[in-house]
Design a protein around this motif. Structure first.
Motif: not given
Length: 571
Positions: A284-308
């Motif tokens: 509760a109260g977390a702000h999660i940021v998922y960044t999806i990196n698209l390439s020709e072969r696959t999609a990868t995701v990195t996760a992080g948090v930031t201010d609300w």
């Protein structure tokens, strides 16, 4: 952000009494009734909720208990049930107005949510006994999702303002996408798959989610901003307000096409129900940021948090912890061992931490030896200075569960501000050699002649060691350096502030099983000095905070004439 709907939950105990009396017109009223008013606020300034950006309505439940306090097994919302409260500017009003009881033995407890009768929210029945709960279903459309807020119960009141301190009750999840490789891409389908419904249960000290169930693939609202060049910077696609879960069980699904420079489709990539990272946790109260990196072969995701409220896409290094890891907040015992204190995530370079709610309880039987042990402190730092490492204390530092205060001379660094033992200034907050400073002072002739002339050192280095013997593998108790003192407030309190004092008190209270807290009218001393002054942190009630300043060794400020001494040890 102003286009979003808002859902505000405030748990507090509102004292409401209905008094009716038949009196003649001329009969005087000896004690006027005092109306109950509402003044909700947020717990930090970094939020969308400015003074002019609060929900327009909220629903309130009030429990009147005559002759005693709130009963968690028997009380019912007998005074207000789903009472509509409306906002006009910064003022909140409702009708009919309720009044505080005139009998001081009668108490009122309040729980509230907003907006009133919000879509997707169902309150418990008016016959529900004990703490109320709300059933909530997340709206399927991104644009319709609500930012839900809640507070700890505001219970057993008989007078004063009902000033809720609100916290975000949902997890804010932002999806970003960026593109790499040789070809352009276009997303044709994207969703984040997670739970749909749950129950928010108020409880002593806070709230928790129970019975979180269901699964739905929440799509972004945009259908037009999903085309990316071959190499394209990250772009925010969606922001959802979703249900917190004990572990991250959410997945994501994506379909995108890879296109040539002329726009012709080369191939289509389809990925279904890919798991998201197990950290950071959806609390509760977390702000999660998922960044999806698209390439020709696959999609990868990195996760992080930031201010609300931050939407700039800034990334952070996120440290996640398991219960067995040594970390800030852990309980420290008289046998030199430690156990989990509840820290689960820390964003490096900030004071943003996520704790298990409620804090885990101390474990009073050592699981390795089977022998009983007692909590004597809380870990507040998990690295040690080079000097302490050379002494064999490599793990970090612990704060004691008792602090010492005194007015004027009894609470001072030294009874005479003219004493100068040549303890180094040490660079203030960068200095973690408190043990060395204390040893230097205790070798001074003035200390040898009369150690009570140095109350801050005598209380921590002598009295506390006598009252709470430290394990032989540690340094023993001493007065912290400037860096150690600030670290206590930042790492355990979440910042050098009055709210930090409250947070530290919560940890100390869980460790001791009793109400403990630090005074907000106090100058907290470190062992660093500079001439006739010492590094200290000063609080004076609800006023402005003067922090990290050199203060006279003898308290002199008219706003705060009490000195405070927090014992620490290295281990």
């Amino acid at each position: 952000m102003k286009g979003m709907n808002f859902l505000l939950l405030a748990s507090s105990c509102l004292l409401v009494t209905a008094f009716a009396a038949c009196t003649s017109v001329d009969e005087p009223v000896s004690e006027p009734f005092v109306p109950i008013g509402f003044s909700p606020a947020m717990n930090d300034a970094n939020t969308r909720y400015a003074s002019d950006d609060l929900p327009a309505t909220m629903g309130v439940f009030a429990y009147l208990t005559e002759g005693g306090g709130f009963n968690a097994s028997a009380s019912t919302p007998n005074f207000m049930y789903n009472q509509l409260v409306t906002r006009n500017g910064t003022a909140w009003s409702y009708t009919p107005v309720k009044y505080w009881p005139t009998n001081t033995n009668d108490k009122v407890s309040f729980f509230a949510y907003a907006p009133h009768n919000a879509s997707g929210l169902t309150p418990c029945a008016n016959t529900q006994k004990g703490y109320p709960y709300l059933t909530y279903t997340v709206a399927q459309a991104e644009k319709d999702q609500t930012d839900l807020l809640a507070t700890a119960p505001f219970a057993d009141k008989n007078a004063g303002d009902v000033n809720f301190t609100l916290r975000h009750a949902l997890t804010k999840v932002t999806l970003k996408v960026k593109s790499g490789d040789k070809y352009a891409k276009e997303i044709t389908s994207l969703s984040i798959n997670t739970a749909t419904s749950g129950e928010l249960h108020f409880k002593d000290g806070g709230f928790e989610w129970k019975n979180v169930t269901g699964n739905y693939g929440y799509p972004p609202a945009t259908t037009t901003d999903l085309k990316f060049a071959a190499t394209d910077r990250e772009r925010e696609i969606a922001t959802f307000f979703l249900l917190p879960t004990a572990t991250v069980t959410a997945t994501y699904s994506i379909v995108y096409t890879v296109k040539t420079t002329t726009g012709t489709d080369v191939l289509t990539r389809t990925f279904s129900a890919l798991p998201l990272s197990s950290a950071p946790l959806w609390t509760a109260g977390a702000h999660i940021v998922y960044t999806i990196n698209l390439s020709e072969r696959t999609a990868t995701v990195t996760a992080g948090v930031t201010d609300w409220e931050r939407d700039t896409g800034n990334s952070y290094d996120v440290c996640t912890y398991y219960p067995d890891d040594l970390k800030v907040g852990d309980y420290f015992y008289d046998d030199g061992s430690w156990s989990d204190g509840g820290l689960r995530m820390y964003v490096t370079g900030t004071n943003q931490r996520q704790w298990e709610t409620p804090f885990p309880a101390p474990v009073l039987i050592n699981p390795v030896t089977g022998v009983s042990r007692n909590v004597i402190g809380i870990v507040f730092h998990t690295t040690a200075s080079d000097t302490d490492k050379a002494n064999g204390w490599t793990h970090g530092y612990v704060m004691g569960l008792k602090y010492y205060t005194g007015n004027k001379a009894d609470g001072s660094w030294a009874r005479n501000a003219g004493y100068n033992t040549a303890i180094p200034d040490g660079g203030g907050e960068s200095d973690f050699d408190g043990y060395t400073h204390c040893q230097q002072l205790m070798a001074d002739a003035e200390w040898t002649a009369n150690n009570t002339n140095f109350p801050a050192f005598n209380n921590t280095c002598v009295t506390h060691n006598a009252n709470v013997p430290a394990p032989a593998t540690t340094s023993g108790w001493y007065l912290p350096s400037a860096g150690q003192l600030v670290s206590i407030f930042n790492n355990i309190g979440g910042g050098v502030s009055n709210n930090g004092l409250t947070n530290i008190g919560s940890h100390m209270g869980k460790a001791t099983g009793s109400t403990v807290g630090l005074s907000n009218w106090c100058i907290y001393y470190s062992s660093n000095e500079s001439g006739d002054r010492a590094w200290a942190i000063m609080f004076y009630g609800g006023g402005a905070l003067i922090q990290r300043l050199l203060y006279a060794k003898v308290p002199y400020d008219s706003r705060c004439q009490t000195g405070g001494h927090i014992p620490v040890l290295a281990f």
